[in-house]
Design a protein around this motif. Sequence first.
Motif, PDB file in Angstrom:
ATOM      1  N   PRO A  36      40.139  53.709  37.945  1.00 45.23           N
ATOM      2  CA  PRO A  36      39.473  52.383  38.592  1.00 45.23           C
ATOM      3  C   PRO A  36      40.363  51.152  37.588  1.00 45.23           C
ATOM      4  N   PHE A  37      40.399  49.826  38.569  1.00 45.68           N
ATOM      5  CA  PHE A  37      41.081  48.746  38.464  1.00 45.68           C
ATOM      6  C   PHE A  37      40.703  48.058  39.964  1.00 45.68           C
ATOM      7  N   VAL A  38      41.329  46.845  39.887  1.00 42.56           N
ATOM      8  CA  VAL A  38      41.075  45.618  40.592  1.00 42.56           C
ATOM      9  C   VAL A  38      42.264  44.445  40.351  1.00 42.56           C
ATOM     10  N   ARG A  39      42.864  44.475  41.490  1.00 39.14           N
ATOM     11  CA  ARG A  39      44.078  43.718  41.076  1.00 39.14           C
ATOM     12  C   ARG A  39      44.725  42.895  42.783  1.00 39.14           C
ATOM     13  N   LEU A  40      45.283  41.641  42.519  1.00 44.28           N
ATOM     14  CA  LEU A  40      46.189  41.627  43.953  1.00 44.28           C
ATOM     15  C   LEU A  40      47.460  42.248  43.907  1.00 44.28           C
ATOM     16  N   ALA A  41      47.695  42.382  44.568  1.00 38.94           N
ATOM     17  CA  ALA A  41      49.363  42.391  45.272  1.00 38.94           C
ATOM     18  C   ALA A  41      49.327  41.832  46.477  1.00 38.94           C
ATOM     19  N   HIS A  42      50.806  41.087  46.924  1.00 37.87           N
ATOM     20  CA  HIS A  42      50.759  40.341  48.103  1.00 37.87           C
ATOM     21  C   HIS A  42      49.835  39.784  48.800  1.00 37.87           C
ATOM     22  N   GLY A  43      48.402  38.866  47.462  1.00 27.26           N
ATOM     23  CA  GLY A  43      47.194  38.200  48.288  1.00 27.26           C
ATOM     24  C   GLY A  43      45.720  38.971  48.582  1.00 27.26           C
ATOM     25  N   ARG A  44      46.738  39.966  49.030  1.00 31.91           N
ATOM     26  CA  ARG A  44      45.595  41.528  49.198  1.00 31.91           C
ATOM     27  C   ARG A  44      45.121  42.490  47.827  1.00 31.91           C
TER      28      ARG A  44
END
Length: 253
Positions: free
Chosen positions: A163-171
């Motif tokens: 599991p993870f949550v991250r931002l990538a290019h605003g998404r």
Amino acid sequence: MLNRVAVLSDIHGVLPALEAVLAEPDVSDADRIVLTGDITAGPQPAQVLDLLTSLGDRVSWISGNADRELLEYRRGHRGTIPDPIAPWAAEQLRDDHLDLLDSLPRSLSLSVDGLGKVLFCHATPRDDEEVVLVDSRLDRWREVFEGLDADLRTVVCGHTHMPFVRLAHGRLVINPGSIGMPYGRTGAHWALLGPGVELRTTHIDLHAAATRLRQDSTYPDIAAWADYFLHARATDADALAAFAPRDGRDHSP
């Protein structure tokens, strides 16, 4: 617009873990349950499919690479599957199970309160076995996001069982982890969406679950399989080391 969506990924045919998550009040009360693939390749594939189909239209389904591989194996389009349990699991499925797997989309979009339009997929939006990780480089995320609508600001994927949550290019990218084959820590991992994002873990009685798998499954190596996967013997470091070469980082400038 859905208020609450429970995301269940990588169940891998583990019925006790699935039952425990479905019993969670926030899953019972969710407007929709989304399955992001790899539902069947494990020790209780038919039982898992039967339980999920009994839930009716509350469930939205997506195919994962393991589901596709089981279907291809049973229908004679491939002779082997790398996962040792998968050929056995494929043989446990009835014709109606195969028809269900054959009908599943590779992705779907839903509008969720607080998150807007959300794209659900198994591995990446363009491929059901491509690897992206929490520490994948931004250029890699640009590659896998290519062609997505600009208004699609949230992507939910599975496949890597962490599991993870991250931002990538605003998404915002969300991986709920795995229900039946967790890496890094024990428990059945899932996510609750709307209006924010919550990564959840449902703790299960590991001894009772392993006993049930040994009693219910005819897979020849079920005792070893249950011990390894229910107890998350593969650490997150092990999994990242195994997956990392597949996200293209070794070929980056």
